[in-house]
Design an enzyme around this catalytic site. Structure first.
Site, PDB file in Angstrom:
ATOM      1  N   TYR A 243       0.841  -1.190   0.000  1.00  0.00           N
ATOM      2  CA  TYR A 243       0.000   0.000   0.000  1.00  0.00           C
ATOM      3  C   TYR A 243       0.879   1.245   0.000  1.00  0.00           C
ATOM      4  CZ  TYR A 243      -3.835   3.124   0.642  1.00  0.00           C
ATOM      5  OH  TYR A 243      -4.751   4.124   0.419  1.00  0.00           O
TER       6      TYR A 243
ATOM      7  N   GLN B 177     -10.903   0.111   0.285  1.00  0.00           N
ATOM      8  CA  GLN B 177     -11.312  -0.712  -0.853  1.00  0.00           C
ATOM      9  C   GLN B 177     -10.107  -1.396  -1.508  1.00  0.00           C
ATOM     10  OE1 GLN B 177     -11.791   2.546  -0.441  1.00  0.00           O
ATOM     11  NE2 GLN B 177     -11.290   3.737  -2.285  1.00  0.00           N
TER      12      GLN B 177
ATOM     13  N   ASN C 261      -3.688   5.936   5.864  1.00  0.00           N
ATOM     14  CA  ASN C 261      -4.458   6.739   6.815  1.00  0.00           C
ATOM     15  C   ASN C 261      -5.298   5.837   7.725  1.00  0.00           C
ATOM     16  OD1 ASN C 261      -6.653   5.865   5.336  1.00  0.00           O
ATOM     17  ND2 ASN C 261      -6.891   7.802   4.220  1.00  0.00           N
TER      18      ASN C 261
ATOM     19  N   GLN D 239      12.236  15.723  11.952  1.00  0.00           N
ATOM     20  CA  GLN D 239      11.216  14.821  12.484  1.00  0.00           C
ATOM     21  C   GLN D 239       9.887  15.546  12.630  1.00  0.00           C
ATOM     22  OE1 GLN D 239      12.635  11.881  12.752  1.00  0.00           O
ATOM     23  NE2 GLN D 239      10.569  11.073  12.848  1.00  0.00           N
TER      24      GLN D 239
ATOM     25  N   HIS E  26       7.222  16.072   9.781  1.00  0.00           N
ATOM     26  CA  HIS E  26       6.448  14.960   9.228  1.00  0.00           C
ATOM     27  C   HIS E  26       4.963  15.128   9.470  1.00  0.00           C
ATOM     28  CE1 HIS E  26       8.643  11.688   7.426  1.00  0.00           C
ATOM     29  NE2 HIS E  26       9.610  11.802   8.300  1.00  0.00           N
TER      30      HIS E  26
ATOM     31  N   GLU F  28      11.654   5.324  17.975  1.00  0.00           N
ATOM     32  CA  GLU F  28      11.802   4.817  16.604  1.00  0.00           C
ATOM     33  C   GLU F  28      13.219   5.118  16.096  1.00  0.00           C
ATOM     34  OE1 GLU F  28       9.427   7.032  13.894  1.00  0.00           O
ATOM     35  OE2 GLU F  28       9.580   5.568  12.270  1.00  0.00           O
ATOM     36  N   HIS F  29      13.636   6.380  16.245  1.00  0.00           N
ATOM     37  CA  HIS F  29      14.977   6.804  15.828  1.00  0.00           C
ATOM     38  C   HIS F  29      15.732   7.329  17.040  1.00  0.00           C
ATOM     39  CE1 HIS F  29      12.295   7.780  12.288  1.00  0.00           C
ATOM     40  NE2 HIS F  29      13.169   6.981  11.709  1.00  0.00           N
TER      41      HIS F  29
ATOM     42  N   ASP G  57      16.656   7.797   6.244  1.00  0.00           N
ATOM     43  CA  ASP G  57      15.359   7.805   5.558  1.00  0.00           C
ATOM     44  C   ASP G  57      15.505   7.473   4.078  1.00  0.00           C
ATOM     45  OD1 ASP G  57      13.798   8.464   7.715  1.00  0.00           O
ATOM     46  OD2 ASP G  57      13.908  10.633   7.375  1.00  0.00           O
TER      47      ASP G  57
ATOM     48  N   HIS H  85      -2.873 -38.972  21.054  1.00  0.00           N
ATOM     49  CA  HIS H  85      -1.484 -38.610  20.779  1.00  0.00           C
ATOM     50  C   HIS H  85      -0.564 -39.770  21.152  1.00  0.00           C
ATOM     51  CE1 HIS H  85      -3.097 -34.615  20.350  1.00  0.00           C
ATOM     52  NE2 HIS H  85      -1.905 -34.061  20.206  1.00  0.00           N
TER      53      HIS H  85
END
Lengths: 429, 429
Positions: free
Chosen positions: B129, B190, B213, B258, B261, B326-327, B360, B419
């Protein structure tokens, strides 16, 4: 049990139906679980104690939520020597197998002078959910706890409900053997909430693993993000690929070992031999008569069992890949060749002397495996599930000069001028 | 921007608040997404076309859902040479880095004669995506597609909405460069539904990756199980650990890279230097004045930015592990030593010449990284996310004789006689 034949004109439609059959009724417990979690977040141990009184008919105090070392030792002493020996053998073999999964770190400096790589670290803490009652399996304790300890997880906290105060001593013995650090006698959504958010008695963990009922599964889904979770396990399944060389009694026993787990379990035989198909069908009926869990196994075989006839065993490979079985047994002289062509399966058991039950207990590989066709995209539990990778990057001034202009160009092309400037400012661009 | 000081008596309470701040408003789109998915399952391409008319103001036919090779070539030809060169450099470096992640198969025969191990296989198909509009980043196409191709995924299908028919040519160029096999001009819930369940035009995939999103995130959660999904990405974040040796303008630029963003992005400086804290705060204000995305960056810095003063940089390590950024950038002569002590971070950038923006785009490591403290239990995107492991087990008759009794004992101890019998029948036990 259904019979399908790949040479029938409507085989594709029949097989598609077999693929799409839903074996689980999704219980709608989400609202109840949401309230339980909120209550544990708000009231901590007090809520945990209240729910344990209500659901497990057991009165706890903050001091008895956790099993004491003496209680665990006493439980271990109460187990039979045979069972403890078998557990110890299983633990050693699981540990050896999983040690080979410990990943290597990587670090290199390239021609531009960029040092890059990654580092694996163990999670700092993991919660292990163990069901109570009849599905309280010591083997599952080993299969979840041993890889975590091999990964190096310093703190492993286990929760196991003890309805009416009844404990399975072998579960506690397995926890001790596997090096579980803390064991708590709570279960259900309330135990998952306590592991995720913490209470005065139970410190929070970074990830929760292990099987459970609909409440536990819903709670794990809800706390995901706050903590990591493992896969949500569905009913177990086996696909046996066998030719005329297979022993029908052995094949039938393996199908029933799967079917006895759960009415929603699925056992499928795929064969190129009419004779084997007939003799296995008859052997299943015979063996069902004396099986203790015959009611469960009969329902599973009746509702979800199948025998699929194919012209040649190799024709079964695309069917196997579409079903993506949790367990695949191959009983044929060409077992290796056939296995090499399979893309999607959780675990493959090769040859007539490898019943799937060996893998459940003492083979060494993990028995926590992807169900419900998820072997198309996921793996069984392993050491990597208890570790995470941190990437590393370091540029010299020269390396930054070499790479910087491309980063500036891409930052600007994406409309992220701040990104571009953070590079340009260092290069006086 | 908040200021914290670890030497303040109420620091722990302030830091705990910083940790628990929710930076995302969860939009309740789940009911709408459920209906869209059901409609795509029922009506296939017709539903996909209707939603694209409605949400993207674009009229498609079954023949124009997919980009033709000619359209992709024309888009590539429309890109600037600089941008294409930068993309090619990025692709090569990402590919080299990820090639080192391809895991090894394992197979051994132990002393009992049990052959065991595992085999890694690529997923048979993956959906990627890619958001449309302003967040349509060619770098993200590379970061998602290249590891999939390195893993050996034979079919990589990309969806990217083109609102009002507007396409980002560099996104298509990146798709071509990365070896994406199919590109479809649809998006939203969709498109996720089409990838998960298939339509006449879009064949279903085994796993869906890539950012989106709230609708896309909700759709991915809903189709999970039918297909695999990657993590649900939250707003981006950086933590910069810097001492008095750091250049305040560079640190400020990295914080703003950062912050630009997303208004919900978070940028934090942790330092042992009052002087650096003051000069960075001033430099941020100065740089904000000329930043094109100043409105976004200003809001992020105001609402979620922080400068944390610690007595010594080493005191910051437990704070870093709790934030699990994250970073993580470390600008200090002791960067290596400090990095070695960190357990939880998605990616670490070492030294003053390694701005996060290099990572990045062109560093080589993946820029898809765990957000919102999930680096405590998860890793950045990599080759393993596009492969799965199948365990292998094979016993000789002798090996089964050696292991069988323990499996029988454990099966019986768990009440699973079927078993036990599947093993016992082969050993005449």
């Amino acid at each position: 049990m259904q019979r399908l034949d790949s040479r029938d004109p409507d085989f594709e439609a029949q097989f598609a139906r077999l693929l799409s059959v839903k074996r689980e009724v999704a219980e709608d417990v989400d609202a109840a679980v949401r309230d339980i979690i909120r209550d544990v977040v708000d009231r901590g141990d007090a809520a945990l104690i209240d729910y344990t009184t209500r659901f497990d008919r057991l009165d706890l105090t903050p001091d008895t939520i956790r099993f004491s070392p003496e209680e665990i030792d006493a439980a271990t002493a109460a187990c039979s020597g045979d069972a403890l020996d078998a557990l110890a053998l299983a633990k050693d073999r699981i540990e050896t197998y999983h040690r080979a999964q410990v990943p290597a770190d990587h670090r290199e400096t390239d021609a531009l002078g960029v040092t890059l790589g990654w580092r694996w670290t163990a999670l700092e803490s993991v919660g292990l959910y163990v069901p109570g009652g009849t599905a309280s399996y010591p083997s599952s304790v080993l299969m979840n706890a041993v890889p975590a300890k091999v990964a190096g997880v310093p703190r492993l906290a286990m929760v196991v409900p003890t309805p009416d105060g009844v404990t399975n001593p072998l579960v506690l013995a397995a926890a001790k053997l596997a090096g579980v650090d803390e064991v708590f006698r709570v279960g259900g959504a309330q135990a998952v909430a306590a592991l995720a958010y913490g209470t005065a008695t139970i410190r929070p963990v970074a990830k929760i693993v292990g099987p459970g009922n609909a409440y536990v599964a819903a709670a794990k889904r809800r706390v995901f993000g706050q903590v990591g979770i493992d896969m949500i396990a569905g009913p177990s399944e086996v696909l046996i690929l066998a030719d005329s060389s297979a022993n029908p009694d052995w094949v039938a026993a393996d199908l029933l070992a799967q079917a006895e787990h759960d009415k929603a379990a699925q056992a499928i035989l795929v064969t190129d031999s009419d004779a084997l198909a007939e003799s296995v069908a008859a052997a299943v009926e015979g063996q069902l008569r004396t099986l203790p869990r015959t009611e469960i196994a009969t329902a599973s075989w009746r509702d979800y069992g199948a025998i699929v006839r194919v012209a040649r065993l190799v024709d079964a490979i695309p069917l196997v890949d579409r079903l993506a079985p949790e367990h695949l047994e191959i009983e044929s002289a060409e077992a290796e060749e056939l296995a090499a062509r399979v893309r999607n399966a959780g675990a493959i058991f090769l040859g007539a002397h490898t019943p799937e039950a060996i893998g459940d207990y003492v083979g060494g590989p993990n028995h926590v495996l992807p169900t419900a066709r998820s072997a198309r995209f996921s793996s069984g539990l392993g050491v990597l599930d208890f570790m995470k990778r941190t990437s590393l990057l370091s540029c010299t001034p020269e390396a930054l000069r070499a790479l910087g202009p491309a980063a500036v160009a891409l930052g600007r092309s994406e409309g992220l001028e701040g990104h571009a400037r953070s590079v340009a400012i260092r290069l006086n661009l």
